[in-house]
Design a protein around this motif. Structure first.
Motif, PDB file in Angstrom:
ATOM      1  N   ARG A   1       0.832  -1.207   0.000  1.00 25.52           N
ATOM      2  CA  ARG A   1       0.000   0.000   0.000  1.00 25.52           C
ATOM      3  C   ARG A   1       0.860   1.247   0.000  1.00 25.52           C
ATOM      4  O   ARG A   1       0.632   2.189  -0.772  1.00 25.52           O
ATOM      5  CB  ARG A   1      -0.936   0.006   1.209  1.00 25.52           C
ATOM      6  N   GLN A   2       1.898   1.269   0.835  1.00 24.09           N
ATOM      7  CA  GLN A   2       2.786   2.433   0.898  1.00 24.09           C
ATOM      8  C   GLN A   2       3.531   2.635  -0.415  1.00 24.09           C
ATOM      9  O   GLN A   2       3.707   3.767  -0.858  1.00 24.09           O
ATOM     10  CB  GLN A   2       3.774   2.276   2.055  1.00 24.09           C
ATOM     11  N   GLU A   3       3.929   1.545  -1.064  1.00 25.36           N
ATOM     12  CA  GLU A   3       4.607   1.654  -2.357  1.00 25.36           C
ATOM     13  C   GLU A   3       3.655   2.201  -3.415  1.00 25.36           C
ATOM     14  O   GLU A   3       4.045   3.065  -4.211  1.00 25.36           O
ATOM     15  CB  GLU A   3       5.179   0.297  -2.785  1.00 25.36           C
ATOM     16  N   ARG A   4       2.403   1.727  -3.423  1.00 19.70           N
ATOM     17  CA  ARG A   4       1.416   2.273  -4.366  1.00 19.70           C
ATOM     18  C   ARG A   4       1.214   3.767  -4.138  1.00 19.70           C
ATOM     19  O   ARG A   4       1.188   4.563  -5.087  1.00 19.70           O
ATOM     20  CB  ARG A   4       0.068   1.549  -4.230  1.00 19.70           C
ATOM     21  N   GLU A   5       1.071   4.159  -2.865  1.00 22.56           N
ATOM     22  CA  GLU A   5       0.879   5.578  -2.539  1.00 22.56           C
ATOM     23  C   GLU A   5       2.089   6.407  -2.965  1.00 22.56           C
ATOM     24  O   GLU A   5       1.941   7.517  -3.478  1.00 22.56           O
ATOM     25  CB  GLU A   5       0.615   5.739  -1.037  1.00 22.56           C
TER      26      GLU A   5
ATOM     27  N   ILE B   1       1.960   6.749  -6.793  1.00 25.02           N
ATOM     28  CA  ILE B   1       0.907   7.695  -7.182  1.00 25.02           C
ATOM     29  C   ILE B   1       1.366   9.122  -6.920  1.00 25.02           C
ATOM     30  O   ILE B   1       1.239   9.997  -7.782  1.00 25.02           O
ATOM     31  CB  ILE B   1      -0.413   7.383  -6.439  1.00 25.02           C
ATOM     32  N   ALA B   2       1.959   9.364  -5.749  1.00 21.97           N
ATOM     33  CA  ALA B   2       2.426  10.706  -5.404  1.00 21.97           C
ATOM     34  C   ALA B   2       3.520  11.176  -6.344  1.00 21.97           C
ATOM     35  O   ALA B   2       3.616  12.366  -6.662  1.00 21.97           O
ATOM     36  CB  ALA B   2       2.912  10.730  -3.951  1.00 21.97           C
ATOM     37  N   ALA B   3       4.334  10.236  -6.827  1.00 22.49           N
ATOM     38  CA  ALA B   3       5.426  10.589  -7.741  1.00 22.49           C
ATOM     39  C   ALA B   3       4.939  10.676  -9.193  1.00 22.49           C
ATOM     40  O   ALA B   3       5.726  10.969 -10.093  1.00 22.49           O
ATOM     41  CB  ALA B   3       6.541   9.554  -7.638  1.00 22.49           C
ATOM     42  N   GLY B   4       3.639  10.414  -9.417  1.00 15.51           N
ATOM     43  CA  GLY B   4       3.092  10.477 -10.768  1.00 15.51           C
ATOM     44  C   GLY B   4       3.495   9.300 -11.637  1.00 15.51           C
ATOM     45  O   GLY B   4       3.361   9.332 -12.848  1.00 15.51           O
ATOM     46  N   GLN B   5       3.992   8.244 -11.025  1.00 14.42           N
ATOM     47  CA  GLN B   5       4.453   7.072 -11.778  1.00 14.42           C
ATOM     48  C   GLN B   5       3.377   5.986 -11.886  1.00 14.42           C
ATOM     49  O   GLN B   5       3.591   4.980 -12.540  1.00 14.42           O
ATOM     50  CB  GLN B   5       5.715   6.506 -11.133  1.00 14.42           C
ATOM     51  N   LEU B   6       2.257   6.198 -11.229  1.00 11.92           N
ATOM     52  CA  LEU B   6       1.175   5.231 -11.269  1.00 11.92           C
ATOM     53  C   LEU B   6      -0.114   6.022 -11.370  1.00 11.92           C
ATOM     54  O   LEU B   6      -0.357   6.923 -10.563  1.00 11.92           O
ATOM     55  CB  LEU B   6       1.179   4.376  -9.993  1.00 11.92           C
ATOM     56  N   PRO B   7      -0.941   5.722 -12.364  1.00 13.94           N
ATOM     57  CA  PRO B   7      -2.175   6.497 -12.503  1.00 13.94           C
ATOM     58  C   PRO B   7      -3.140   6.210 -11.364  1.00 13.94           C
ATOM     59  O   PRO B   7      -3.193   5.094 -10.835  1.00 13.94           O
ATOM     60  CB  PRO B   7      -2.756   6.017 -13.824  1.00 13.94           C
TER      61      PRO B   7
END
Length: 109
Positions: free
Chosen positions: A93-97, A100-106
């Motif tokens: 979950r932290q890696e997904r967040e 997302i914050a880095a704009g690398q995951l939509p």
């Protein structure tokens, strides 16, 4: 085991009395390894603190057959798999967040 503040709402208001009753009924000994509360653990030498475990890992379920008086060693050993699973879920979950914050995951709606 101490109750984490974020989980306290999952326990009944009379949890201290329930926990005390379970430990008293067990004669202040671990129901699995027979270590005695307040004495050195026969395997580790650490002072035993008797805890009460929810065998189905659900603190809302306080039926007698779901509760066991366990020493810290037995309680932690019993909970180890669920702790590992939750750590992995939290890390994912932290890696997904982070992505997302880095704009690398939509962000999926």
């Amino acid at each position: 085991m101490p109750i984490k503040p974020e989980h306290k709402h999952r326990y009944p208001a009379d949890w201290k009395a329930i926990s005390l009753r379970i430990r008293q009924q067990a004669g202040w000994r671990c129901q699995w390894c027979d270590a005695e509360h307040g004495e050195p653990h026969p395997q580790t030498g650490s002072i035993v603190i008797l805890t009460v475990a929810h065998l189905n890992h659900m603190p809302e379920d306080n039926r007698r057959d779901n509760l066991a008086a366990l020493c810290q060693r037995c309680h932690l050993t019993y909970d180890m798999r669920i702790h590992i699973m939750r750590r992995k879920q939290n890390a994912a979950r932290q890696e997904r967040e982070r992505l997302i914050a880095a704009g690398q995951l939509p962000l999926i709606p």
